[in-house]
Design a protein around this motif. Structure first.
Motif, PDB file in Angstrom:
ATOM      1  N   ALA A  59      34.999  55.670  21.270  1.00 34.38           N
ATOM      2  CA  ALA A  59      36.471  55.912  21.742  1.00 34.38           C
ATOM      3  C   ALA A  59      37.378  54.780  21.733  1.00 34.38           C
ATOM      4  O   ALA A  59      38.580  54.855  21.237  1.00 34.38           O
ATOM      5  CB  ALA A  59      36.526  56.643  23.057  1.00 34.38           C
ATOM      6  N   LEU A  60      36.920  53.602  22.333  1.00 29.70           N
ATOM      7  CA  LEU A  60      37.562  52.351  22.253  1.00 29.70           C
ATOM      8  C   LEU A  60      37.814  51.719  20.813  1.00 29.70           C
ATOM      9  O   LEU A  60      38.869  51.451  20.948  1.00 29.70           O
ATOM     10  CB  LEU A  60      36.767  51.294  23.197  1.00 29.70           C
ATOM     11  N   GLY A  61      36.877  52.020  20.099  1.00 25.55           N
ATOM     12  CA  GLY A  61      37.080  51.712  18.423  1.00 25.55           C
ATOM     13  C   GLY A  61      38.220  52.406  17.935  1.00 25.55           C
ATOM     14  O   GLY A  61      39.018  51.923  17.192  1.00 25.55           O
ATOM     15  N   ILE A  63      40.827  53.959  19.675  1.00 20.51           N
ATOM     16  CA  ILE A  63      42.008  53.584  20.205  1.00 20.51           C
ATOM     17  C   ILE A  63      42.336  52.237  19.710  1.00 20.51           C
ATOM     18  O   ILE A  63      43.765  52.198  19.094  1.00 20.51           O
ATOM     19  CB  ILE A  63      41.942  53.416  21.721  1.00 20.51           C
ATOM     20  N   VAL A  64      41.544  51.237  19.315  1.00 22.37           N
ATOM     21  CA  VAL A  64      41.962  49.991  18.931  1.00 22.37           C
ATOM     22  C   VAL A  64      42.546  50.083  17.365  1.00 22.37           C
ATOM     23  O   VAL A  64      43.360  49.792  16.919  1.00 22.37           O
ATOM     24  CB  VAL A  64      40.825  49.091  18.883  1.00 22.37           C
ATOM     25  N   ASN A  65      41.776  51.046  16.533  1.00 21.95           N
ATOM     26  CA  ASN A  65      42.049  51.161  15.290  1.00 21.95           C
ATOM     27  C   ASN A  65      43.533  52.002  14.974  1.00 21.95           C
ATOM     28  O   ASN A  65      44.196  51.449  14.120  1.00 21.95           O
ATOM     29  CB  ASN A  65      41.029  52.140  14.604  1.00 21.95           C
ATOM     30  N   VAL A  66      43.593  53.090  15.995  1.00 23.80           N
ATOM     31  CA  VAL A  66      45.166  53.607  15.821  1.00 23.80           C
ATOM     32  C   VAL A  66      46.100  52.643  16.441  1.00 23.80           C
ATOM     33  O   VAL A  66      47.197  52.522  15.624  1.00 23.80           O
ATOM     34  CB  VAL A  66      45.165  54.956  16.772  1.00 23.80           C
ATOM     35  N   ALA A  67      46.056  52.048  17.582  1.00 21.01           N
ATOM     36  CA  ALA A  67      46.653  51.176  17.849  1.00 21.01           C
ATOM     37  C   ALA A  67      47.318  50.162  17.100  1.00 21.01           C
ATOM     38  O   ALA A  67      48.216  49.558  16.532  1.00 21.01           O
ATOM     39  CB  ALA A  67      46.497  50.537  19.403  1.00 21.01           C
ATOM     40  N   LEU A  68      46.331  49.400  16.466  1.00 23.52           N
ATOM     41  CA  LEU A  68      46.657  48.080  15.687  1.00 23.52           C
ATOM     42  C   LEU A  68      46.901  48.735  14.201  1.00 23.52           C
ATOM     43  O   LEU A  68      47.661  48.236  13.584  1.00 23.52           O
ATOM     44  CB  LEU A  68      45.305  47.281  15.553  1.00 23.52           C
ATOM     45  N   ALA A  81      45.549  48.417   7.299  1.00 20.05           N
ATOM     46  CA  ALA A  81      44.732  49.494   7.657  1.00 20.05           C
ATOM     47  C   ALA A  81      43.302  48.806   7.620  1.00 20.05           C
ATOM     48  O   ALA A  81      42.333  49.347   8.492  1.00 20.05           O
ATOM     49  CB  ALA A  81      44.720  50.672   6.886  1.00 20.05           C
ATOM     50  N   ALA A  82      43.014  48.194   6.385  1.00 28.35           N
ATOM     51  CA  ALA A  82      41.855  47.507   6.374  1.00 28.35           C
ATOM     52  C   ALA A  82      41.541  46.648   7.884  1.00 28.35           C
ATOM     53  O   ALA A  82      40.442  46.519   8.193  1.00 28.35           O
ATOM     54  CB  ALA A  82      41.705  46.752   5.282  1.00 28.35           C
ATOM     55  N   LEU A  83      42.552  45.815   8.222  1.00 29.80           N
ATOM     56  CA  LEU A  83      42.295  44.881   9.060  1.00 29.80           C
ATOM     57  C   LEU A  83      42.114  45.753  10.591  1.00 29.80           C
ATOM     58  O   LEU A  83      41.385  45.311  11.326  1.00 29.80           O
ATOM     59  CB  LEU A  83      43.633  44.170   9.180  1.00 29.80           C
ATOM     60  N   ALA A  84      42.879  46.902  10.824  1.00 32.23           N
ATOM     61  CA  ALA A  84      42.697  47.562  11.905  1.00 32.23           C
ATOM     62  C   ALA A  84      41.510  48.085  12.111  1.00 32.23           C
ATOM     63  O   ALA A  84      40.723  48.169  13.034  1.00 32.23           O
ATOM     64  CB  ALA A  84      43.744  48.673  12.008  1.00 32.23           C
ATOM     65  N   SER A  85      40.767  48.599  11.099  1.00 31.66           N
ATOM     66  CA  SER A  85      39.541  49.022  10.858  1.00 31.66           C
ATOM     67  C   SER A  85      38.590  47.936  11.355  1.00 31.66           C
ATOM     68  O   SER A  85      37.397  48.136  12.049  1.00 31.66           O
ATOM     69  CB  SER A  85      38.910  49.654   9.612  1.00 31.66           C
ATOM     70  N   LEU A  86      38.815  46.692  10.656  1.00 30.30           N
ATOM     71  CA  LEU A  86      37.730  45.484  10.931  1.00 30.30           C
ATOM     72  C   LEU A  86      37.765  45.310  12.512  1.00 30.30           C
ATOM     73  O   LEU A  86      36.677  45.023  13.202  1.00 30.30           O
ATOM     74  CB  LEU A  86      38.236  44.271  10.070  1.00 30.30           C
ATOM     75  N   PHE A  87      38.989  45.033  13.018  1.00 31.71           N
ATOM     76  CA  PHE A  87      39.108  44.968  14.538  1.00 31.71           C
ATOM     77  C   PHE A  87      38.577  46.096  15.229  1.00 31.71           C
ATOM     78  O   PHE A  87      37.761  45.858  16.575  1.00 31.71           O
ATOM     79  CB  PHE A  87      40.552  44.628  14.790  1.00 31.71           C
ATOM     80  N   ALA A  88      38.747  47.171  14.922  1.00 35.36           N
ATOM     81  CA  ALA A  88      38.108  48.307  15.570  1.00 35.36           C
ATOM     82  C   ALA A  88      36.590  48.330  15.534  1.00 35.36           C
ATOM     83  O   ALA A  88      35.975  48.498  16.527  1.00 35.36           O
ATOM     84  CB  ALA A  88      38.442  49.770  15.077  1.00 35.36           C
ATOM     85  N   ALA A  94      30.890  44.629  19.884  1.00 31.99           N
ATOM     86  CA  ALA A  94      30.903  43.833  20.835  1.00 31.99           C
ATOM     87  C   ALA A  94      30.632  44.642  22.173  1.00 31.99           C
ATOM     88  O   ALA A  94      29.804  44.053  22.925  1.00 31.99           O
ATOM     89  CB  ALA A  94      32.498  42.934  20.923  1.00 31.99           C
ATOM     90  N   TRP A  95      31.066  45.773  22.527  1.00 33.45           N
ATOM     91  CA  TRP A  95      30.960  46.840  23.464  1.00 33.45           C
ATOM     92  C   TRP A  95      29.445  47.148  23.627  1.00 33.45           C
ATOM     93  O   TRP A  95      28.708  47.055  24.424  1.00 33.45           O
ATOM     94  CB  TRP A  95      31.986  47.868  23.342  1.00 33.45           C
ATOM     95  N   ARG A  96      29.054  47.495  22.545  1.00 33.15           N
ATOM     96  CA  ARG A  96      27.416  48.056  22.372  1.00 33.15           C
ATOM     97  C   ARG A  96      26.510  46.827  22.598  1.00 33.15           C
ATOM     98  O   ARG A  96      25.508  47.010  23.452  1.00 33.15           O
ATOM     99  CB  ARG A  96      27.379  48.563  20.989  1.00 33.15           C
ATOM    100  N   GLY A  97      27.186  45.542  21.977  1.00 29.79           N
ATOM    101  CA  GLY A  97      26.194  44.565  22.066  1.00 29.79           C
ATOM    102  C   GLY A  97      25.945  44.043  23.516  1.00 29.79           C
ATOM    103  O   GLY A  97      24.867  43.649  24.205  1.00 29.79           O
TER     104      GLY A  97
END
Length: 168
Positions: A59-61, A63-68, A81-88, A94-97
């Protein structure tokens, strides 16, 4: 190695107008690596019957993908769009790790991983820039050599194990 080779590989795979799509591949390759690393944490959560961190990170990913995506697409077009996917993907990973440490005593080197992803992103930036090919190849070679140096101990172990298996 794949990022610097993207134009060459794309010239064999894409034809005509589709060849221009190679410029989106470097960041999507990095996203694919990060996504695979993120997926690696999944079995730990499933085995401990704690899938909530997986759902939260997804869910967090998202949200980040859509917002970015809204911001970066406006600034950089399809590359945004590629960069937004990368950051998501990076957020998800990171969250899972961080959350997986609750279930297993895993030695998760976030700084080392982030440094590696930083070098990969630098490679992507160099590849999509309009630098002359000689300068581009030189910078890419230095970045790749830097990664090999950074992981030299692990590479030695892998090479030794591969040679040992080849002998057998």
């Amino acid at each position: 190695i794949l990022i610097p080779a993207t134009p060459l590989i794309s010239s064999m795979l894409f034809q005509g107008e589709f060849y221009a799509a190679w410029k989106y591949v470097p960041f999507l390759l990095i996203y694919a690596v990060i996504n695979a690393m993120s997926g690696m944490w999944g079995p730990f959560f499933a085995a401990s019957y704690d899938t909530r961190p997986m759902a939260m990170s997804t869910a967090l990913g998202g949200i980040v993908n859509v917002a970015l995506g809204v911001v970066l697409v406006a600034l950089f077009g399809v590359q945004g769009a590629a960069l937004a996917s990368l950051f998501a993907g990076l957020t998800n990973w990171a969250w899972r790790g961080i959350k997986v440490r609750k279930h297993v005593g895993i030695n998760f080197h976030m700084r080392k991983s982030l440094a590696t992803y930083g070098v990969l992103c630098a490679q992507g930036i160099v590849m999509i820039s309009d630098l002359p090919i000689g300068i581009c190849v030189s910078i890419e070679s230095l970045l790749l050599a830097g990664l090999f140096f950074y992981y030299r101990q692990g590479l030695r172990i892998c090479i030794s194990a591969a040679l040992e298996r080849a002998k057998k």
